[in-house]
Design a protein around this motif. Sequence first.
Motif, PDB file in Angstrom:
ATOM      1  N   THR A   1      14.403  26.473 -11.938  1.00  0.00           N
ATOM      2  CA  THR A   1      14.744  25.253 -11.202  1.00  0.00           C
ATOM      3  C   THR A   1      14.113  25.310  -9.819  1.00  0.00           C
ATOM      4  N   ALA A   2      13.323  24.288  -9.516  1.00  0.00           N
ATOM      5  CA  ALA A   2      12.640  24.267  -8.216  1.00  0.00           C
ATOM      6  C   ALA A   2      12.170  22.854  -7.905  1.00  0.00           C
ATOM      7  N   ALA A   3      11.991  22.600  -6.632  1.00  0.00           N
ATOM      8  CA  ALA A   3      11.482  21.304  -6.181  1.00  0.00           C
ATOM      9  C   ALA A   3       9.984  21.390  -5.941  1.00  0.00           C
ATOM     10  N   THR A   4       9.293  20.302  -6.226  1.00  0.00           N
ATOM     11  CA  THR A   4       7.854  20.190  -5.968  1.00  0.00           C
ATOM     12  C   THR A   4       7.632  18.993  -5.054  1.00  0.00           C
ATOM     13  N   SER A   5       6.739  19.138  -4.088  1.00  0.00           N
ATOM     14  CA  SER A   5       6.536  18.073  -3.104  1.00  0.00           C
ATOM     15  C   SER A   5       5.076  17.687  -2.996  1.00  0.00           C
ATOM     16  N   ALA A   6       4.852  16.507  -2.418  1.00  0.00           N
ATOM     17  CA  ALA A   6       3.495  16.005  -2.152  1.00  0.00           C
ATOM     18  C   ALA A   6       3.567  15.099  -0.924  1.00  0.00           C
ATOM     19  N   ARG A   7       2.430  14.867  -0.295  1.00  0.00           N
ATOM     20  CA  ARG A   7       2.361  14.023   0.906  1.00  0.00           C
ATOM     21  C   ARG A   7       1.496  12.793   0.659  1.00  0.00           C
ATOM     22  N   TYR A   8       1.842  11.730   1.352  1.00  0.00           N
ATOM     23  CA  TYR A   8       0.991  10.541   1.343  1.00  0.00           C
ATOM     24  C   TYR A   8       1.060   9.893   2.722  1.00  0.00           C
ATOM     25  N   ASP A   9       0.038   9.120   3.068  1.00  0.00           N
ATOM     26  CA  ASP A   9      -0.022   8.456   4.369  1.00  0.00           C
ATOM     27  C   ASP A   9       0.803   7.175   4.335  1.00  0.00           C
ATOM     28  N   HIS A  10       1.764   7.073   5.256  1.00  0.00           N
ATOM     29  CA  HIS A  10       2.647   5.917   5.334  1.00  0.00           C
ATOM     30  C   HIS A  10       2.207   5.043   6.504  1.00  0.00           C
ATOM     31  N   ASP A  11       1.798   3.806   6.225  1.00  0.00           N
ATOM     32  CA  ASP A  11       1.323   2.884   7.257  1.00  0.00           C
ATOM     33  C   ASP A  11       2.459   2.004   7.757  1.00  0.00           C
TER      34      ASP A  11
ATOM     35  N   ALA B   1       0.832  -1.213   0.000  1.00  0.00           N
ATOM     36  CA  ALA B   1       0.000   0.000   0.000  1.00  0.00           C
ATOM     37  C   ALA B   1       0.861   1.255   0.000  1.00  0.00           C
ATOM     38  N   ASN B   2       1.940   1.250   0.795  1.00  0.00           N
ATOM     39  CA  ASN B   2       2.814   2.422   0.851  1.00  0.00           C
ATOM     40  C   ASN B   2       3.493   2.675  -0.496  1.00  0.00           C
ATOM     41  N   THR B   3       3.914   1.602  -1.154  1.00  0.00           N
ATOM     42  CA  THR B   3       4.555   1.751  -2.464  1.00  0.00           C
ATOM     43  C   THR B   3       3.582   2.344  -3.471  1.00  0.00           C
ATOM     44  N   GLU B   4       2.333   1.861  -3.450  1.00  0.00           N
ATOM     45  CA  GLU B   4       1.328   2.387  -4.378  1.00  0.00           C
ATOM     46  C   GLU B   4       1.038   3.858  -4.090  1.00  0.00           C
ATOM     47  N   ARG B   5       0.937   4.225  -2.814  1.00  0.00           N
ATOM     48  CA  ARG B   5       0.685   5.621  -2.454  1.00  0.00           C
ATOM     49  C   ARG B   5       1.855   6.514  -2.841  1.00  0.00           C
ATOM     50  N   ARG B   6       3.090   6.022  -2.615  1.00  0.00           N
ATOM     51  CA  ARG B   6       4.263   6.797  -2.979  1.00  0.00           C
ATOM     52  C   ARG B   6       4.328   7.007  -4.492  1.00  0.00           C
ATOM     53  N   ASP B   7       4.033   5.946  -5.249  1.00  0.00           N
ATOM     54  CA  ASP B   7       4.047   6.066  -6.708  1.00  0.00           C
ATOM     55  C   ASP B   7       2.986   7.059  -7.186  1.00  0.00           C
ATOM     56  N   ARG B   8       1.818   7.035  -6.540  1.00  0.00           N
ATOM     57  CA  ARG B   8       0.774   7.995  -6.913  1.00  0.00           C
ATOM     58  C   ARG B   8       1.209   9.419  -6.569  1.00  0.00           C
ATOM     59  N   ALA B   9       1.907   9.578  -5.435  1.00  0.00           N
ATOM     60  CA  ALA B   9       2.392  10.906  -5.046  1.00  0.00           C
ATOM     61  C   ALA B   9       3.407  11.418  -6.064  1.00  0.00           C
ATOM     62  N   PHE B  10       4.321  10.551  -6.495  1.00  0.00           N
ATOM     63  CA  PHE B  10       5.302  10.958  -7.505  1.00  0.00           C
ATOM     64  C   PHE B  10       4.619  11.307  -8.823  1.00  0.00           C
ATOM     65  N   ALA B  11       3.628  10.497  -9.195  1.00  0.00           N
ATOM     66  CA  ALA B  11       2.897  10.779 -10.440  1.00  0.00           C
ATOM     67  C   ALA B  11       2.175  12.121 -10.339  1.00  0.00           C
ATOM     68  N   SER B  12       1.616  12.411  -9.160  1.00  0.00           N
ATOM     69  CA  SER B  12       0.931  13.681  -8.951  1.00  0.00           C
ATOM     70  C   SER B  12       1.910  14.850  -9.051  1.00  0.00           C
ATOM     71  N   ILE B  13       3.120  14.676  -8.488  1.00  0.00           N
ATOM     72  CA  ILE B  13       4.132  15.730  -8.563  1.00  0.00           C
ATOM     73  C   ILE B  13       4.495  16.022 -10.007  1.00  0.00           C
ATOM     74  N   ARG B  14       4.719  14.975 -10.793  1.00  0.00           N
ATOM     75  CA  ARG B  14       5.090  15.172 -12.201  1.00  0.00           C
ATOM     76  C   ARG B  14       3.956  15.827 -12.980  1.00  0.00           C
TER      77      ARG B  14
ATOM     78  N   VAL C   1       7.252  13.600  -0.033  1.00  0.00           N
ATOM     79  CA  VAL C   1       8.211  13.226  -1.067  1.00  0.00           C
ATOM     80  C   VAL C   1       8.417  14.428  -1.990  1.00  0.00           C
ATOM     81  N   THR C   2       9.608  14.544  -2.521  1.00  0.00           N
ATOM     82  CA  THR C   2       9.973  15.713  -3.314  1.00  0.00           C
ATOM     83  C   THR C   2      10.668  15.285  -4.598  1.00  0.00           C
ATOM     84  N   ARG C   3      10.426  16.047  -5.642  1.00  0.00           N
ATOM     85  CA  ARG C   3      11.121  15.847  -6.902  1.00  0.00           C
ATOM     86  C   ARG C   3      11.645  17.193  -7.400  1.00  0.00           C
TER      87      ARG C   3
END
Length: 258
Positions: A114-124, A51-64, A135-137
């Motif tokens: 040049t700048a960083a963009t971040s998003a949050r997800y719930d880590h269980d 679940a955490n991996t899926e949430r993290r991947d969704r957060a990265f996709a949202s950042i992009r 997470v930041t990109r």
Amino acid sequence: MGPDRTGGAVVTGRANRLVTTGCLTALIALITILGVLVSWLWYRHWHDGKANTERRDRAFASIREQARAAADETARALGTSGATDTDALIGVIWRHTEAPVITYEASRREFTATAATSARYDHDVVVPGGGPVEVTRCFAVTYAHHPGRAWTSRVSERDDDVCRPGAEIGGLVRLAQTRISSMYAQDLTRAGVQKALNPTGRRSFEVKSVAREGDSTTVSVVVSSPGAAVDQCYRFTRPALDDDGQDSATAVPTSSCS
């Protein structure tokens, strides 16, 4: 007649067998409970990890997705702004992205923010310590405009180290805004601002000029990240209507300091 030792031995043997049987039963029950607990913990670890991996991947996709959407919006704003001056165009990019570092390559007619963009997800996690994780990109977005063509944007993902100096510059700019905003009007001189920005002699700021025009004072400063790895010119504007040192300063990056 003596005591019946045979009968006593039988009773004792039965008691020992009952005790042994009871201990064995308790041991089997304990092993069963531990087995169930271990299986549950393993399942929770597997389930939470998935679940955490899926949430993290969704957060990265949202950042992009956010980075691409912001780049497209900024390119449209550049096209409709009607601005042609380099610093005016940088101002448009700044208002839409707030990127702390914006450079201009004259030979290519390209601006890069040049700048960083971040998003949050719930880590269980099974044990206490879970919760929101950020997470930041890091992105470098290049805006280009050639005669007869519309503004275009190109989004490139970079290593976090590329954005770290910009993040440090962003923090220094906010610090400079606070200090310039708190200065008395009569102290808004090149030497006065330099002293206010570098009270300990640390050369994160280099004041290039201070000019008062009408009801405002403009301060041009080179802001450098620690180690001077990256620097960016900023123009700070402070209203000069009052002399109480409480007028808020604005800041915007520029192509050069004068």
